[in-house]
Design an enzyme around this catalytic site. Structure first.
Site, PDB file in Angstrom:
ATOM      1  N   CYS A 138       0.839  -1.205   0.000  1.00 30.97           N
ATOM      2  CA  CYS A 138       0.000   0.000   0.000  1.00 30.97           C
ATOM      3  C   CYS A 138       0.875   1.256   0.000  1.00 30.97           C
ATOM      4  CB  CYS A 138      -0.913  -0.010   1.220  1.00 30.97           C
ATOM      5  SG  CYS A 138      -1.926   1.463   1.336  1.00 30.97           S
ATOM      6  N   CYS A 141      -0.407   4.136   2.119  1.00 32.61           N
ATOM      7  CA  CYS A 141      -0.248   3.949   3.574  1.00 32.61           C
ATOM      8  C   CYS A 141       1.208   4.174   3.996  1.00 32.61           C
ATOM      9  CB  CYS A 141      -0.617   2.532   4.007  1.00 32.61           C
ATOM     10  SG  CYS A 141      -2.088   1.864   3.279  1.00 32.61           S
ATOM     11  N   ASP A 142       2.152   3.638   3.229  1.00 30.74           N
ATOM     12  CA  ASP A 142       3.547   3.565   3.691  1.00 30.74           C
ATOM     13  C   ASP A 142       4.515   4.448   2.912  1.00 30.74           C
ATOM     14  OD1 ASP A 142       2.672   1.656   5.493  1.00 30.74           O
ATOM     15  OD2 ASP A 142       3.048  -0.003   4.112  1.00 30.74           O
TER      16      ASP A 142
END
Ligand code: NAP
Length: 311
Positions: A138, A141-142
């Site tokens: 992701c 997300c990261d």
């Protein structure tokens, strides 16, 4: 006794919830994650959902949930572990299914599987070991962890190209590793990717392994045409090689194709009377928010037809 239990609260499940409540069906939505929305909660920008170009995926998910809430939809959190048939249906009598989670049991006349799909893994050495330490599924997300660093993305579809574009905004350099010499992603995304000076595409190549100390620092790749092996110094590998359906350890007797997608037509009816499927876990050509939402609506119409004249 519910008329309908919807398993999953992504776009398909939430669309079905709205249609089911408007149809007056006594409906429960069982969701595994505390945040509704499915895959789109990790999508930074959705640019092809009609009427709201450029909307943030999480914001769109919250709107979908709010819409279902406003219709009075009932939600329960839980991981479905089994579906048992308590009573088979016939022309005048609805079937009765028991849907079990780790903590609860619910009875219903019909079920809509809307469990979606999850990230496919590469299955190469280092992938599991370094998940959360440089290997990620992701980018939204990261990605921020790799600001100013070098990152790589593996894949050639919409997600891989979107991820590479997103990462290129903050990373010093982004490699896109793809196993063929053309991308599968939509042309508009390809054009944007090609315009970015800090993205390099490594064609015809696969990832053989991921290496590092406590975190990823090297990705070993192989050119599938020449057999040449090489390495990239990179702090991250974002794996974006597609999705696979989440249907499911708990679904018995429902017909799927070889990849696990549930077979159903536009009415979303599976081969098991009373069990329907909507969204990314249905076998179909195009898996997008708009097709998931359409499935949810069609499935509820088919559920209503199914229940007509049955007690
Ligand atoms: P996808 O379209 O199936 O693409 C997967 C990519 O990974 C392909 O390029 C494939 O290569 C590659 N791949 C598969 N297995 C591999 C392996 N073992 N090793 C290396 N590469 C591998 O999946 P996706 O990008 O995750 O997208 C999923 C669905 O969501 C698609 O229908 C997509 O259109 C949709 N989506 C839509 C939007 C949007 O509309 N904004 C955004 C994101 C996703 P090949 O090309 O060689 O097969």
């Amino acid at each position: 006794m519910y008329d309908l239990i919807i398993i999953g609260s992504g776009p398909a499940g939430l669309s079905a919830a709205v249609y089911a409540k408007r149809a007056g069906l006594n409906t429960l939505i069982i969701e595994k994650n505390p945040v509704s929305g499915g895959q789109i909660i990790n999508t930074y920008e959705v640019d092809n959902y009609l009427g709201i170009p450029g909307v943030n995926g999480f914001d769109l998910a919250m709107k979908f949930r709010e819409h279902a809430d406003n219709q009075g939809a009932e939600f329960a959190e839980g991981d479905v572990t089994a579906i048992d048939t308590v009573q088979a249906g016939n022309d005048t009598q609805a079937p009765i299914f028991k849907v079990k989670t780790e903590t609860s049991e619910y009875e219903t006349k019909t079920i809509l599987l809307a469990t979606g799909a999850s990230h496919r893994k590469l299955g190469v050495p280092g992938e599991e070991e370094f998940t959360g330490k440089g290997v990620s599924y992701c980018a939204t997300c990261d990605g921020a962890f790799y600001r100013g660093k070098v990152a790589a993305v593996n894949g050639g579809g919409d997600v891989a190209v979107e991820d590479a574009i997103f990462l290129a905004r903050g990373c010093e350099k982004v490699y896109l590793i793809h196993r063929r010499n053309e991308l599968r992603a939509t042309k508009i995304l390809q054009d944007e990717l090609m315009s970015l000076p800090n993205v390099e595409i490594i064609w015809d190549s696969i990832v053989n392994s991921v290496e590092g100390d406590d975190k990823v620092n090297k990705i070993n790749i192989e050119n599938v045409k020449t057999g040449e092996k090489s390495s990239i110094d990179s702090s991250a590998l974002f794996v974006a090689v597609g999705i696979h359906p989440l249907t499911d350890a708990f679904v018995k007797n429902v017909e799927t194709d070889d990849n696990g997608y549930v077979i159903a037509g536009e009415d979303c009816a599976t081969n098991v009377p009373g069990i329907f499927v909507a969204g990314d876990s249905r076998k179909k050509r195009l898996r997008q928010i708009v097709t998931a939402v359409a499935d949810g609506a069609n499935a509820v119409t088919a559920v209503q037809d199914f229940l007509v004249g049955k007690k």
